[in-house]
Motif scaffolding. Structure first.
Motif, PDB file in Angstrom:
ATOM      1  N   LEU A 175       0.830  -1.203   0.000  1.00 15.33           N
ATOM      2  CA  LEU A 175       0.000   0.000   0.000  1.00 15.33           C
ATOM      3  C   LEU A 175       0.866   1.255   0.000  1.00 15.33           C
ATOM      4  O   LEU A 175       0.615   2.196  -0.759  1.00 15.33           O
ATOM      5  CB  LEU A 175      -0.917  -0.002   1.220  1.00 15.33           C
ATOM      6  N   GLY A 176       1.883   1.269   0.851  1.00 14.47           N
ATOM      7  CA  GLY A 176       2.751   2.432   0.916  1.00 14.47           C
ATOM      8  C   GLY A 176       3.436   2.712  -0.407  1.00 14.47           C
ATOM      9  O   GLY A 176       3.504   3.870  -0.856  1.00 14.47           O
ATOM     10  N   GLU A 177       3.929   1.664  -1.057  1.00 14.65           N
ATOM     11  CA  GLU A 177       4.620   1.839  -2.338  1.00 14.65           C
ATOM     12  C   GLU A 177       3.665   2.304  -3.426  1.00 14.65           C
ATOM     13  O   GLU A 177       3.984   3.211  -4.203  1.00 14.65           O
ATOM     14  CB  GLU A 177       5.287   0.526  -2.750  1.00 14.65           C
ATOM     15  N   ALA A 178       2.478   1.707  -3.498  1.00 16.49           N
ATOM     16  CA  ALA A 178       1.513   2.069  -4.530  1.00 16.49           C
ATOM     17  C   ALA A 178       1.045   3.512  -4.371  1.00 16.49           C
ATOM     18  O   ALA A 178       0.913   4.251  -5.355  1.00 16.49           O
ATOM     19  CB  ALA A 178       0.325   1.119  -4.498  1.00 16.49           C
ATOM     20  N   LEU A 179       0.801   3.916  -3.148  1.00 13.07           N
ATOM     21  CA  LEU A 179       0.331   5.277  -2.906  1.00 13.07           C
ATOM     22  C   LEU A 179       1.439   6.299  -3.174  1.00 13.07           C
ATOM     23  O   LEU A 179       1.177   7.385  -3.700  1.00 13.07           O
ATOM     24  CB  LEU A 179      -0.181   5.405  -1.477  1.00 13.07           C
ATOM     25  N   ALA A 180       2.667   5.944  -2.823  1.00  7.63           N
ATOM     26  CA  ALA A 180       3.788   6.842  -3.115  1.00  7.63           C
ATOM     27  C   ALA A 180       3.971   6.996  -4.621  1.00  7.63           C
ATOM     28  O   ALA A 180       4.218   8.104  -5.123  1.00  7.63           O
ATOM     29  CB  ALA A 180       5.063   6.318  -2.465  1.00  7.63           C
ATOM     30  N   GLU A 181       3.843   5.892  -5.352  1.00  9.20           N
ATOM     31  CA  GLU A 181       3.961   5.953  -6.808  1.00  9.20           C
ATOM     32  C   GLU A 181       2.848   6.785  -7.425  1.00  9.20           C
ATOM     33  O   GLU A 181       3.018   7.374  -8.498  1.00  9.20           O
ATOM     34  CB  GLU A 181       3.938   4.540  -7.394  1.00  9.20           C
ATOM     35  N   ALA A 182       1.702   6.848  -6.751  1.00  7.94           N
ATOM     36  CA  ALA A 182       0.577   7.636  -7.243  1.00  7.94           C
ATOM     37  C   ALA A 182       0.706   9.114  -6.895  1.00  7.94           C
ATOM     38  O   ALA A 182      -0.174   9.912  -7.244  1.00  7.94           O
ATOM     39  CB  ALA A 182      -0.731   7.088  -6.682  1.00  7.94           C
ATOM     40  N   GLY A 183       1.775   9.486  -6.203  1.00 12.72           N
ATOM     41  CA  GLY A 183       2.028  10.891  -5.947  1.00 12.72           C
ATOM     42  C   GLY A 183       1.730  11.382  -4.551  1.00 12.72           C
ATOM     43  O   GLY A 183       1.775  12.588  -4.293  1.00 12.72           O
ATOM     44  N   TYR A 184       1.441  10.458  -3.615  1.00  8.08           N
ATOM     45  CA  TYR A 184       1.105  10.861  -2.254  1.00  8.08           C
ATOM     46  C   TYR A 184       2.318  10.746  -1.328  1.00  8.08           C
ATOM     47  O   TYR A 184       3.196   9.916  -1.537  1.00  8.08           O
ATOM     48  CB  TYR A 184      -0.012   9.970  -1.697  1.00  8.08           C
ATOM     49  N   ALA A 185       2.325  11.574  -0.289  1.00  7.25           N
ATOM     50  CA  ALA A 185       3.232  11.370   0.831  1.00  7.25           C
ATOM     51  C   ALA A 185       2.533  10.418   1.788  1.00  7.25           C
ATOM     52  O   ALA A 185       1.359  10.613   2.107  1.00  7.25           O
ATOM     53  CB  ALA A 185       3.526  12.696   1.527  1.00  7.25           C
ATOM     54  N   VAL A 186       3.225   9.374   2.234  1.00  7.40           N
ATOM     55  CA  VAL A 186       2.563   8.285   2.964  1.00  7.40           C
ATOM     56  C   VAL A 186       3.249   7.989   4.286  1.00  7.40           C
ATOM     57  O   VAL A 186       4.467   7.823   4.343  1.00  7.40           O
ATOM     58  CB  VAL A 186       2.529   6.989   2.116  1.00  7.40           C
ATOM     59  N   ASP A 187       2.448   7.923   5.356  1.00  2.00           N
ATOM     60  CA  ASP A 187       2.894   7.400   6.639  1.00  2.00           C
ATOM     61  C   ASP A 187       2.209   6.055   6.850  1.00  2.00           C
ATOM     62  O   ASP A 187       1.060   5.872   6.452  1.00  2.00           O
ATOM     63  CB  ASP A 187       2.518   8.340   7.788  1.00  2.00           C
ATOM     64  N   VAL A 188       2.897   5.119   7.512  1.00  2.00           N
ATOM     65  CA  VAL A 188       2.347   3.788   7.757  1.00  2.00           C
ATOM     66  C   VAL A 188       2.369   3.501   9.248  1.00  2.00           C
ATOM     67  O   VAL A 188       3.382   3.727   9.920  1.00  2.00           O
ATOM     68  CB  VAL A 188       3.137   2.702   6.993  1.00  2.00           C
ATOM     69  N   SER A 189       1.259   2.990   9.756  1.00  2.00           N
ATOM     70  CA  SER A 189       1.155   2.614  11.162  1.00  2.00           C
ATOM     71  C   SER A 189       0.695   1.167  11.258  1.00  2.00           C
ATOM     72  O   SER A 189      -0.158   0.735  10.471  1.00  2.00           O
ATOM     73  CB  SER A 189       0.166   3.534  11.886  1.00  2.00           C
ATOM     74  N   GLY A 190       1.240   0.433  12.248  1.00  2.00           N
ATOM     75  CA  GLY A 190       0.925  -0.978  12.342  1.00  2.00           C
ATOM     76  C   GLY A 190       0.092  -1.375  13.543  1.00  2.00           C
ATOM     77  O   GLY A 190      -0.190  -2.560  13.726  1.00  2.00           O
ATOM     78  N   ASP A 191      -0.304  -0.410  14.381  1.00  2.00           N
ATOM     79  CA  ASP A 191      -1.157  -0.779  15.511  1.00  2.00           C
ATOM     80  C   ASP A 191      -2.129   0.354  15.831  1.00  2.00           C
ATOM     81  O   ASP A 191      -1.912   1.510  15.456  1.00  2.00           O
ATOM     82  CB  ASP A 191      -0.332  -1.147  16.746  1.00  2.00           C
ATOM     83  N   GLY A 192      -3.210   0.018  16.527  1.00  2.00           N
ATOM     84  CA  GLY A 192      -4.291   0.957  16.747  1.00  2.00           C
ATOM     85  C   GLY A 192      -3.928   2.141  17.619  1.00  2.00           C
ATOM     86  O   GLY A 192      -4.359   3.268  17.354  1.00  2.00           O
ATOM     87  N   GLU A 193      -3.143   1.923  18.663  1.00  2.00           N
ATOM     88  CA  GLU A 193      -2.781   3.027  19.549  1.00  2.00           C
ATOM     89  C   GLU A 193      -1.944   4.068  18.814  1.00  2.00           C
ATOM     90  O   GLU A 193      -2.171   5.276  18.936  1.00  2.00           O
ATOM     91  CB  GLU A 193      -2.023   2.503  20.770  1.00  2.00           C
ATOM     92  N   ASP A 194      -0.960   3.596  18.061  1.00  2.00           N
ATOM     93  CA  ASP A 194      -0.121   4.511  17.283  1.00  2.00           C
ATOM     94  C   ASP A 194      -0.958   5.243  16.244  1.00  2.00           C
ATOM     95  O   ASP A 194      -0.800   6.455  16.035  1.00  2.00           O
ATOM     96  CB  ASP A 194       1.009   3.737  16.607  1.00  2.00           C
ATOM     97  N   ALA A 195      -1.854   4.520  15.578  1.00  2.00           N
ATOM     98  CA  ALA A 195      -2.705   5.137  14.555  1.00  2.00           C
ATOM     99  C   ALA A 195      -3.611   6.195  15.150  1.00  2.00           C
ATOM    100  O   ALA A 195      -3.794   7.277  14.576  1.00  2.00           O
ATOM    101  CB  ALA A 195      -3.535   4.064  13.862  1.00  2.00           C
ATOM    102  N   ALA A 196      -4.204   5.898  16.303  1.00  2.00           N
ATOM    103  CA  ALA A 196      -5.093   6.861  16.950  1.00  2.00           C
ATOM    104  C   ALA A 196      -4.351   8.149  17.254  1.00  2.00           C
ATOM    105  O   ALA A 196      -4.882   9.253  17.048  1.00  2.00           O
ATOM    106  CB  ALA A 196      -5.677   6.263  18.222  1.00  2.00           C
ATOM    107  N   TYR A 197      -3.114   8.016  17.737  1.00  2.00           N
ATOM    108  CA  TYR A 197      -2.314   9.195  18.059  1.00  2.00           C
ATOM    109  C   TYR A 197      -1.957   9.978  16.800  1.00  2.00           C
ATOM    110  O   TYR A 197      -2.110  11.215  16.757  1.00  2.00           O
ATOM    111  CB  TYR A 197      -1.042   8.772  18.793  1.00  2.00           C
ATOM    112  N   ARG A 198      -1.496   9.276  15.774  1.00  2.00           N
ATOM    113  CA  ARG A 198      -1.104   9.973  14.546  1.00  2.00           C
ATOM    114  C   ARG A 198      -2.290  10.690  13.917  1.00  2.00           C
ATOM    115  O   ARG A 198      -2.185  11.842  13.475  1.00  2.00           O
ATOM    116  CB  ARG A 198      -0.512   8.984  13.542  1.00  2.00           C
ATOM    117  N   GLY A 199      -3.419  10.012  13.842  1.00  2.00           N
ATOM    118  CA  GLY A 199      -4.597  10.617  13.231  1.00  2.00           C
ATOM    119  C   GLY A 199      -5.095  11.834  13.979  1.00  2.00           C
ATOM    120  O   GLY A 199      -5.713  12.726  13.395  1.00  2.00           O
TER     121      GLY A 199
END
Length: 231
Positions: free
Chosen positions: A16-40
């Motif tokens: 997902l990260g590679e495909a979205l970057a190739e499509a022109g987006y800046a991408v952050d990746v999170s692997g767990d819910g607590e980290d995602a909740a904080y980042r969002g």
């Protein structure tokens, strides 16, 4: 445009990260819910891809937390195929769209483009502003039907400004939306990207609002050259 991908399966997260970057987006990746909740809650994303089966905190809880905190970023939920109740629960929790696994990357990209367009009030996948055309499906830009070649950073700056055409966008806002979280950010490079875009698109397209930021004008542009720059 900057996205957050929340997926705990390493291979899929990488794809997902590679495909979205190739499509022109800046991408952050999170692997767990607590980290995602904080980042969002602390980072200004233009859209989020959210898997529901996450460690530490499940995806529905993450989504509910964001909506309770009035974070209205568009969210595309990934669900297990055939789990219709997950789709219902996700939409009720505040998801804007859902996609069942396994899925085709092209469909995920199309759904994300639609979410971002709707959030900015645009109906078409092709943005036409001030004589400049940006096709979000192909990441191609043209002026008066003449193709213009942009670097990745130039494209992200232009895309964000065109999605917010007529609005004043500060330098710090641009920095937040064109760089991934772990990128070495330099605010001075924004001026460099703006200067290159003016050269390629026409000097009157992007207006500097002194002391505030930049605004993409909606009047007709004067075509610039289509040379290449450095990323």
């Amino acid at each position: 445009m900057r996205l957050l991908v929340v997926e705990d399966e390493p291979t899929l997260a990488e794809q997902l990260g590679e495909a979205l970057a190739e499509a022109g987006y800046a991408v952050d990746v999170s692997g767990d819910g607590e980290d995602a909740a904080y980042r969002g809650a602390t980072e200004p994303y233009d859209a989020i891809v959210l898997d529901l089966g996450l460690p530490r905190l499940d995806g529905l809880s993450v989504l509910r937390r964001w909506r309770t905190e009035l974070i209205d970023v568009p969210v595309l939920v990934l669900t297990a195929r055939g789990e219709w109740h997950e789709k219902v629960d996700g939409m009720d929790a505040g998801a804007d769209d859902y996609l069942a696994k396994p899925f085709r990357m092209e469909e995920l990209l199309a759904r994300l483009r639609a979410l971002i367009r709707r959030a900015s009030g645009s109906a078409s996948a092709v943005l036409e502003r001030g004589g400049v055309t940006l096709d979000t499906r192909t990441a191609r830009v043209s002026v008066a039907d003449r193709p213009v070649r942009l670097t990745g950073h130039e494209y992200r700056v232009l895309s964000y400004l065109m999605h917010h055409a007529g609005e004043i966008v500060s330098r710090s806002e641009l920095i937040d939306h064109i760089y991934a979280q772990d990128f070495d950010r330099d605010s001075n490079t924004i001026e460099v990207f703006i200067r290159r875009l003016r050269s390629k698109l026409g000097g009157e397209v992007i207006v500097t609002e002194r002391g505030f930021g930049y605004r993409f004008a909606v009047h007709e542009a004067v075509a610039g050259n289509n040379g290449e720059g450095d990323d």
